[in-house]
Write a protein that holds these residues in place. Sequence first.
Motif, PDB file in Angstrom:
ATOM      1  N   ASP A 260      19.387 -11.106 -21.690  1.00  0.00           N
ATOM      2  CA  ASP A 260      19.756 -10.022 -20.778  1.00  0.00           C
ATOM      3  C   ASP A 260      18.494  -9.208 -20.482  1.00  0.00           C
ATOM      4  O   ASP A 260      17.799  -8.804 -21.399  1.00  0.00           O
ATOM      5  CB  ASP A 260      20.814  -9.144 -21.446  1.00  0.00           C
ATOM      6  N   GLY A 261      18.233  -8.976 -19.213  1.00  0.00           N
ATOM      7  CA  GLY A 261      17.022  -8.223 -18.872  1.00  0.00           C
ATOM      8  C   GLY A 261      15.794  -9.109 -18.944  1.00  0.00           C
ATOM      9  O   GLY A 261      14.766  -8.717 -19.473  1.00  0.00           O
ATOM     10  N   VAL A 262      15.921 -10.303 -18.351  1.00  0.00           N
ATOM     11  CA  VAL A 262      14.841 -11.287 -18.497  1.00  0.00           C
ATOM     12  C   VAL A 262      13.571 -10.831 -17.779  1.00  0.00           C
ATOM     13  O   VAL A 262      12.482 -11.337 -18.071  1.00  0.00           O
ATOM     14  CB  VAL A 262      15.332 -12.661 -17.992  1.00  0.00           C
ATOM     15  N   ASN A 263      13.679  -9.880 -16.884  1.00  0.00           N
ATOM     16  CA  ASN A 263      12.482  -9.427 -16.182  1.00  0.00           C
ATOM     17  C   ASN A 263      11.521  -8.695 -17.105  1.00  0.00           C
ATOM     18  O   ASN A 263      10.373  -8.453 -16.747  1.00  0.00           O
ATOM     19  CB  ASN A 263      12.845  -8.550 -14.974  1.00  0.00           C
ATOM     20  N   ALA A 264      11.988  -8.358 -18.329  1.00  0.00           N
ATOM     21  CA  ALA A 264      11.069  -7.709 -19.262  1.00  0.00           C
ATOM     22  C   ALA A 264       9.984  -8.660 -19.727  1.00  0.00           C
ATOM     23  O   ALA A 264       8.895  -8.235 -20.104  1.00  0.00           O
ATOM     24  CB  ALA A 264      11.836  -7.198 -20.475  1.00  0.00           C
ATOM     25  N   LEU A 307      19.122 -10.080 -14.717  1.00  0.00           N
ATOM     26  CA  LEU A 307      18.069  -9.112 -14.440  1.00  0.00           C
ATOM     27  C   LEU A 307      18.594  -7.752 -14.805  1.00  0.00           C
ATOM     28  O   LEU A 307      19.796  -7.526 -14.786  1.00  0.00           O
ATOM     29  CB  LEU A 307      17.748  -9.101 -12.948  1.00  0.00           C
ATOM     30  N   SER A 308      17.688  -6.848 -15.118  1.00  0.00           N
ATOM     31  CA  SER A 308      18.180  -5.506 -15.374  1.00  0.00           C
ATOM     32  C   SER A 308      17.122  -4.501 -14.954  1.00  0.00           C
ATOM     33  O   SER A 308      15.986  -4.578 -15.410  1.00  0.00           O
ATOM     34  CB  SER A 308      18.495  -5.372 -16.858  1.00  0.00           C
ATOM     35  N   GLN A 309      17.514  -3.593 -14.089  1.00  0.00           N
ATOM     36  CA  GLN A 309      16.553  -2.553 -13.717  1.00  0.00           C
ATOM     37  C   GLN A 309      16.651  -1.379 -14.687  1.00  0.00           C
ATOM     38  O   GLN A 309      15.650  -0.743 -14.998  1.00  0.00           O
ATOM     39  CB  GLN A 309      16.831  -2.100 -12.275  1.00  0.00           C
ATOM     40  N   THR A 310      17.866  -1.091 -15.168  1.00  0.00           N
ATOM     41  CA  THR A 310      18.021  -0.017 -16.166  1.00  0.00           C
ATOM     42  C   THR A 310      17.322  -0.452 -17.427  1.00  0.00           C
ATOM     43  O   THR A 310      17.586  -1.504 -17.935  1.00  0.00           O
ATOM     44  CB  THR A 310      19.510   0.167 -16.516  1.00  0.00           C
TER      45      THR A 310
END
Lengths: 380, 331
Positions: A260-264, A307-310
């Motif tokens: 979760d939040g792979v953009n990190a 993806l997660s922007q938060t």
Amino acid sequence: MSLHRLALRLRPTVKHARCLHTSGSIQQQEAVAAEPEPESLSVFRTQEKDPACHSEKHIGHFYTLPPAHVRPLFPNSLPWRYQQQTKTFNETCIMVRQPALEVISYLKKADYSQPAVRYLFYGLRGSGKTMSLCHALHYCYAQGWLVLHVPDAHQWVKNCKELLPSSYSSSRFDQPLQATTWLRNFKVTNEPFLSKIKTKERYMWTKRESTEAGSPLGELVDQGISRVKSSSDVVGAVMKELRLQSGQQGAGFHLVVAVDGVNALWGRSTIKKEDKTAVDPEELTLVYNLRKLMRNDWSGGAIITTLSQTGSLYAPKSAYLPQELLGERGFDSMDAFVPVSVPNYSEKEFESCYLYYMDRNWLQHPLSECLLAWLLCDER
Amino acid sequence: MALLGGRMFLSLGRSNISNLGLKQTTNRVTYATALSVNSSAGNKERGGRGSVGRRPRRDPGEPRTGKMPVDQDWASVYPSATPFRSNAVPLPVRMGYPVKGGVSPEKKGNLELVKIPNFLHLTPAAIKKHCEALKPFCTEWPSALDTDAKCDEHFPIKIQSSDYVSAGPSVRNPSARIVHLKVKLSSLNLDEHARKKMLKLVGERYCKDSDILSIKTDCCPLRQQNYEYAMYLLTVLYHESWKIEAWEAEKTAADMEEYSWEDSPSQKNILDTLLRMKVAGEGEEAEVREQLLARGEVQEYKDSVVRLKNEGANENSMLQYKEAVKKVLNV
């Protein structure tokens, strides 16, 4: 039009719910399992507990996860607010929605001798990407797959209390605390597999400690949990073993990697080295190993990500599309992925959610008709 | 002197009249001197104001406006820039703050009308006359250039500058030195490399939609200098963009203006994936790659990636990418 329908449904169901709960109100505070709901409340619930059997006709309905699945599958890895909600309502209910059903249908018909396919949930903030991921993950778990779940990759690139130089490679950094937490959760989730899977290689931790080839995975994981200093390397070893073994004949398991939040992984980090320069995520052992897993050079499983922007760092609030959040490097690494858009609630889903909250007595006063109309027409 | 003589004559005359009996001359003399005595006496007392000399003061006659015919030649009344003359302008103009309970003061003796600039010398009729006077010095517009397209074709460089008119002590205006030069890049002879280099050199001055390069020069004090500088800039840009320097060989993927799919990570990824999927038959690696690249799905995938990278992400391009990936990976 829908307002009229909702208003009709609302009055009898509200009264009914109130009667039910006032009779059992004394036990309300105690932990009581959900009783079987009478027919009139099943407009927003479905009794189908197996995600494999969910289909289009269940869209918009809430299904309850069996408690026996919730504890091992999501040990502290659900979103915080949702965890609070499950504690308050005494049940873990997820709404069946189109994006998750789509990914589950792909998983059902995929050929697992081919390289792993990457799926990416993207959408606006609060549209339900993490819950869709959890739904798909529940399907995989119910099918008996090995679940490698990273609940929030952003936690690995920020707020690091301890940063050690890596013992394995001098240019990288270890994060023992995050690694041990992850190993503990992994152990809880995949209890049955730990004794079945054997390591193929020998790992030397220090001059005296090593894990021989052929030892069960559980031993490797325990080594990481007990020896905190080498836990990041243990994580790397676990990932490597699973990646190598997953597609082989006779492996006996499918592997699902859920991040979760792979953009990190391809963003920036706020962790600083001792000379106050920022650490590139690539220099973190955990991130480095996870990136290797995200490549599709292994088979016998699937990679589901969101993806997660938060929680993301240095990303503008308006960014939600994959290319904006992943960046150049991330997009090129993840390339040939299947993007799945997660929209906001449709009218039907909104009504379901609203009725669910009314049923759980979370919304105490029924909304007035004009307020409801305003909310419904503001839905995007 | 004459006055004094007059007086003395009077006194002498009186004594002689009874003796000689010349009464008529005496009467005349008396009348004439009586007038002059009064005025000279007044003069001597005030000292300087009023009309000097015996010139009689005339009433001002009717102002000239009363005698102007309606169809007169106005250009000759006001042939050049002159202050406002109230008796030469036949208009009932009023100007100034209204008197209490009344209207603005009239034009006669009105300083406000004199202070302001007027364009009475530039009526349309006067301007027509100017044009007629200038016509002998002009040449005809070339008849071959009758459409805009032809003008653009033969004269692709457009120069624009502004002139400023103001009524003040000086006719100069520093903004009049600015020169804009606009030219369409398609009319310049540039090949691919030269065009890309030119775009990099000019940066913001190029508009993609209209293909116009605009150069604005205002660094020199005179318009002619700015014009020459602009032409010099254009020449230099053109010649420099044709030159190829040694360091241009180090151009990296990040410097490229557009995304090209060949030799990109995306192409490598998809080829590796397809090879691993063992979609194509066995054979030489190069041949296999050729075969894979020629496939329809791979071409579609390539189009969607190029669109995504060049246009930026939006819902439609993401959907196209998704469909292409599903086809390529057989999802």
